[in-house]
Design a protein around this motif. Structure first.
Motif, mmCIF file in Angstrom:
data_model
loop_
_atom_site.group_PDB
_atom_site.id
_atom_site.type_symbol
_atom_site.label_atom_id
_atom_site.label_comp_id
_atom_site.label_asym_id
_atom_site.label_seq_id
_atom_site.Cartn_x
_atom_site.Cartn_y
_atom_site.Cartn_z
ATOM 1 N N HIS A 59 -35.039 68.294 -21.073
ATOM 2 C CA HIS A 59 -34.045 67.905 -22.252
ATOM 3 C C HIS A 59 -33.060 69.073 -22.493
ATOM 4 O O HIS A 59 -33.367 70.000 -23.136
ATOM 5 C CB HIS A 59 -34.979 67.406 -23.288
ATOM 6 C CG HIS A 59 -34.051 67.269 -24.446
ATOM 7 N ND1 HIS A 59 -33.235 66.066 -24.435
ATOM 8 C CD2 HIS A 59 -33.806 67.725 -25.804
ATOM 9 C CE1 HIS A 59 -32.419 66.079 -25.595
ATOM 10 N NE2 HIS A 59 -32.949 66.916 -26.656
ATOM 11 N N ALA A 60 -32.029 68.835 -21.748
ATOM 12 C CA ALA A 60 -30.719 69.804 -22.150
ATOM 13 C C ALA A 60 -30.288 69.808 -23.663
ATOM 14 O O ALA A 60 -29.929 68.749 -24.155
ATOM 15 C CB ALA A 60 -29.623 69.622 -21.247
ATOM 16 N N THR A 61 -30.385 71.005 -24.139
ATOM 17 C CA THR A 61 -29.964 71.052 -25.730
ATOM 18 C C THR A 61 -28.518 71.616 -25.997
ATOM 19 O O THR A 61 -28.083 71.546 -26.865
ATOM 20 C CB THR A 61 -30.968 72.068 -26.191
ATOM 21 O OG1 THR A 61 -30.700 73.372 -25.685
ATOM 22 C CG2 THR A 61 -32.257 71.700 -26.240
ATOM 23 N N GLY A 62 -28.035 72.214 -24.597
ATOM 24 C CA GLY A 62 -26.576 72.775 -24.910
ATOM 25 C C GLY A 62 -26.592 74.008 -25.322
ATOM 26 O O GLY A 62 -25.412 74.643 -25.408
ATOM 27 N N ALA A 63 -27.764 74.668 -25.428
ATOM 28 C CA ALA A 63 -27.970 76.072 -26.190
ATOM 29 C C ALA A 63 -27.305 77.018 -24.838
ATOM 30 O O ALA A 63 -27.254 76.706 -23.966
ATOM 31 C CB ALA A 63 -29.082 76.562 -26.413
ATOM 32 N N SER A 64 -26.640 78.266 -25.216
ATOM 33 C CA SER A 64 -26.559 79.198 -24.432
ATOM 34 C C SER A 64 -27.479 79.491 -23.638
ATOM 35 O O SER A 64 -28.529 79.755 -23.880
ATOM 36 C CB SER A 64 -25.566 80.469 -25.247
ATOM 37 O OG SER A 64 -24.585 80.034 -25.909
ATOM 38 N N TYR A 65 -26.958 79.758 -22.042
ATOM 39 C CA TYR A 65 -28.015 80.327 -21.166
ATOM 40 C C TYR A 65 -28.908 79.297 -20.921
ATOM 41 O O TYR A 65 -30.069 79.778 -20.441
ATOM 42 C CB TYR A 65 -28.373 81.871 -21.378
ATOM 43 C CG TYR A 65 -27.318 82.800 -21.737
ATOM 44 C CD1 TYR A 65 -26.820 83.144 -20.404
ATOM 45 C CD2 TYR A 65 -26.800 83.277 -22.875
ATOM 46 C CE1 TYR A 65 -25.754 84.368 -20.423
ATOM 47 C CE2 TYR A 65 -25.600 83.952 -22.850
ATOM 48 C CZ TYR A 65 -25.181 84.576 -21.795
ATOM 49 O OH TYR A 65 -23.997 85.378 -21.793
#
Length: 238
Positions: A169-175
C-alpha cells in the motif's frame, strides 16, 4: 490521512525493536512444532564399493538425510524472517512470513565442496511492517537453491536466490515505494539441520530488494528498498 511510524532515537533502540519483533514472529510460527518428534534413531550400514552406486550407498547409510534430499523429493517449509532496511531514511523493519514448496530436481552428485543437489522453490510471502510508512508487503517469489550435502556433516549448507513480484500500500511518503506493484529478488545463505526423518530446522540470512523498476516515474520517484536479516524455518519432506 497518512500515518507514519515514529523512528527510533538511536541504533540501539532500532536493534532492540527488530529483535523483539523477530522473536514474536518466530514464536507464533513455530508453536505447532512443540509436538514434533525429536527422538532420532541412528542407523548404520556398509556402503557399496561400486562407484556407480556411490550416491545410493550414501543415502542408504543415512536415512535422515536421504528422507530430505534426493531426486523428486517435495518439501513444504514455513519461514519467518526479520528484515531491517539498509541506508533508507524510513528505517524499515518488516517481518516476511513465507510458505515455500520445494521440488528437488536431482540426486546427490559431485564430489568435494560442491557435493549436493539442486531444488526449485515456490514461495508465497506476507510481510507486516513494524516500522516504516508502508503497512505491509505481499507477493510471490521463486528460484533455485543448491544444497551442499556433505558426508558426515550434521548440517547441510545452502545457497539460494529467488525473484518475483510484490504488492504494497504505497503511501506517497518520501523514500518509500512509488506505486503498489513492485518487483523483488532475494539472496539467501544458511544451513539445514535434519533432526528427524523428513523433518529439518533451517537457519540463515536473507537479503531482499524491492523496487518498482522505474514504472512509477516520472510521477513518483522509484526508491529501491534493500533489507537484510535472519530467517528461521521448518521443513517437512513428502
Amino acid at each position: 490521512m497518512q500515518t507514519k511510524h515514529n523512528l527510533p532515537e538511536n541504533t540501539l533502540e532500532k536493534a532492540k525493536n527488530l529483535f523483539q519483533a523477530f522473536c514474536l514472529a518466530a514464536f507464533f510460527s513455530f508453536l505447532p512444532l512443540t509436538y514434533a518428534e525429536t527422538e532420532i534413531t541412528s542407523a548404520s550400514s556398509t556402503p557399496s564399493p561400486d562407484s556407480s552406486s556411490a550416491s545410493s550407498a550414501l543415502t542408504s547409510s543415512d536415512p535422515i538425510t536421504s528422507s530430505l534430499f534426493g531426486e523428486d523429493i517435495v518439501t513444504l517449509s514455513a519461514e519467518t524472517a526479520g528484515l531491517c532496511s539498509i541506508n533508507n531514511p524510513n528505517d524499515y523493519i518488516y517481518l516476511p512470513q513465507l510458505i515455500t514448496i520445494g521440488w528437488q530436481l536431482d540426486e546427490i552428485s559431485n564430489e568435494g565442496w560442491n557435493r549436493g543437489n539442486t531444488e526449485f522453490l515456490f514461495s508465497g510471502m506476507f510481510g507486516p511492517v513494524v516500522q516504516g510508512p508502508n503497512p505491509w508487503f505481499a507477493g510471490a517469489l521463486f528460484g533455485p537453491r543448491y544444497n551442499f550435502v556433505q558426508e558426515g556433516w550434521p548440517a547441510v549448507p545452502y545457497l539460494e536466490s529467488r525473484v518475483g513480484f510484490m504488492f504494497t500500500h504505497a503511501t506517497g511518503a518520501s523514500y518509500s515505494q512509488g506505486q503498489d506493484f513492485c518487483f523483488s529478488f532475494t539472496i539467501g545463505i544458511g544451513a539445514s539441520f535434519p533432526i528427524a526423518e523428513k523433518f529439518a530446522i533451517n537457519l540463515g540470512v536473507m537479503y531482499q530488494h524491492i523496487s518498482n523498476g522505474g514504472l512509477s516515474e516520472p510521477g513518483s520517484q522509484n526508491v529501491g528498498l534493500d533489507s537484510i536479516g535472519p530467517v528461521l524455518s521448518a521443513t517437512y519432506a513428502f
